[in-house]
Write a protein that holds these residues in place. Structure first.
Motif, short mmCIF file in Angstrom:
data_model
loop_
_atom_site.label_atom_id
_atom_site.label_comp_id
_atom_site.label_asym_id
_atom_site.label_seq_id
_atom_site.Cartn_x
_atom_site.Cartn_y
_atom_site.Cartn_z
N GLN A 90 8.40 6.58 3.66
CA GLN A 90 8.39 7.54 4.78
C GLN A 90 7.03 7.61 5.45
N SER A 91 5.97 7.22 4.75
CA SER A 91 4.62 7.31 5.32
C SER A 91 4.26 6.11 6.19
N VAL A 92 5.12 5.09 6.24
CA VAL A 92 4.84 3.92 7.09
C VAL A 92 4.78 4.39 8.54
N SER A 93 3.74 3.99 9.24
CA SER A 93 3.49 4.45 10.61
C SER A 93 4.69 4.23 11.52
N VAL A 112 -3.22 3.53 -6.59
CA VAL A 112 -4.28 4.45 -6.18
C VAL A 112 -3.94 5.05 -4.82
N LYS A 113 -3.40 4.25 -3.90
CA LYS A 113 -3.05 4.75 -2.57
C LYS A 113 -2.01 5.87 -2.69
N MET A 114 -0.99 5.65 -3.50
CA MET A 114 0.03 6.69 -3.67
C MET A 114 -0.59 7.95 -4.27
N GLN A 115 -1.47 7.76 -5.24
CA GLN A 115 -2.11 8.91 -5.90
C GLN A 115 -2.97 9.69 -4.91
N THR A 116 -3.80 9.00 -4.13
CA THR A 116 -4.70 9.69 -3.20
C THR A 116 -3.95 10.32 -2.03
N LYS A 117 -2.76 9.84 -1.74
CA LYS A 117 -1.95 10.42 -0.67
C LYS A 117 -0.92 11.41 -1.21
N SER A 118 -1.05 11.73 -2.51
CA SER A 118 -0.14 12.68 -3.18
C SER A 118 1.32 12.27 -3.06
N GLN A 119 1.57 10.97 -3.16
CA GLN A 119 2.93 10.46 -3.14
C GLN A 119 3.37 10.20 -4.57
N THR A 120 4.52 10.72 -4.94
CA THR A 120 5.00 10.54 -6.31
C THR A 120 6.20 9.61 -6.38
N THR A 121 6.77 9.26 -5.22
CA THR A 121 7.93 8.36 -5.21
C THR A 121 7.73 7.25 -4.19
N GLN A 122 8.46 6.17 -4.38
CA GLN A 122 8.41 5.07 -3.42
C GLN A 122 9.05 5.52 -2.10
N THR A 123 9.98 6.46 -2.16
CA THR A 123 10.57 7.01 -0.94
C THR A 123 9.50 7.65 -0.07
N GLN A 124 8.61 8.41 -0.70
CA GLN A 124 7.51 9.02 0.06
C GLN A 124 6.61 7.95 0.67
#
Length: 170
Positions: free
Chosen positions: A139-142, A124-136
């Motif tokens: 990259q989103s880690v603070s 759900v987190k990936m979906q709500t943040k519009s992330q489609t790959t684990q790479t994204q």
């Protein structure tokens, strides 16, 4: 000042006290603070709460969680003062996040164990943040995390797609 002392206080009292401290006629130090000026205080209070957890000191944990909560209240008040958002907007946001990221509690998904609950959360987190790959997601880690903490978090995300080793020499 229109504030009455009482034997016990609650969340609403905390918000009111912070408003009084930052208002004209309040505390000069509190009024002078900005998000950046108290940034390190926020980090310090968080680490002190972590220490209380590590030492299993419940009284210290209660105190330090209060200090962390004060930091949240101060940051929220600064934003309320400029009509950006307030503590209720923060509460609304976290409530909505908790509801949407727990589809196994508030929706139609199932989770028979903690691992499945975490998988639901991550999806759900990936979906709500519009992330489609684990790479994204990696990259989103603070980038504000301490280096070793950030590296560990990135590695955990990488391990979810099989990029991991059984031994450190790998």
């Amino acid at each position: 000042m229109d504030f009455k002392e009482k034997p016990n206080y609650n969340f609403d009292d905390l918000i009111e006290i912070v408003k009084i401290l930052r208002a004209p006629g309040g505390c000069p130090w509190d009024r002078a603070q900005t998000h950046k000026s108290i940034r390190s205080n926020f980090i310090e209070e968080t680490y002190e709460a972590v220490e209380a957890i590590d030492t299993d000191d419940k009284e210290l944990l209660k105190e330090e969680l209060g200090d962390v909560l004060l930091q949240v209240a101060l940051h929220a008040e600064m934003e309320r003062e400029i009509n950006s958002f307030d503590i209720n907007d923060i509460c609304d946001g976290i409530c909505k996040k908790l509801i949407i990221r727990h589809p196994h509690v508030f929706g139609d998904k199932s989770a028979g164990n903690a691992d499945q609950a975490l998988k639901n959360w991550d999806a759900v987190k990936m979906q709500t943040k519009s992330q489609t790959t684990q790479t994204q997601a990696m990259q989103s880690v603070s980038k504000a995390l301490p280096s070793l903490m950030r590296a560990e978090k990135v590695q955990k995300k990488a391990a979810k797609v099989g990029f991991d080793w059984d031994k450190v020499d790998g």
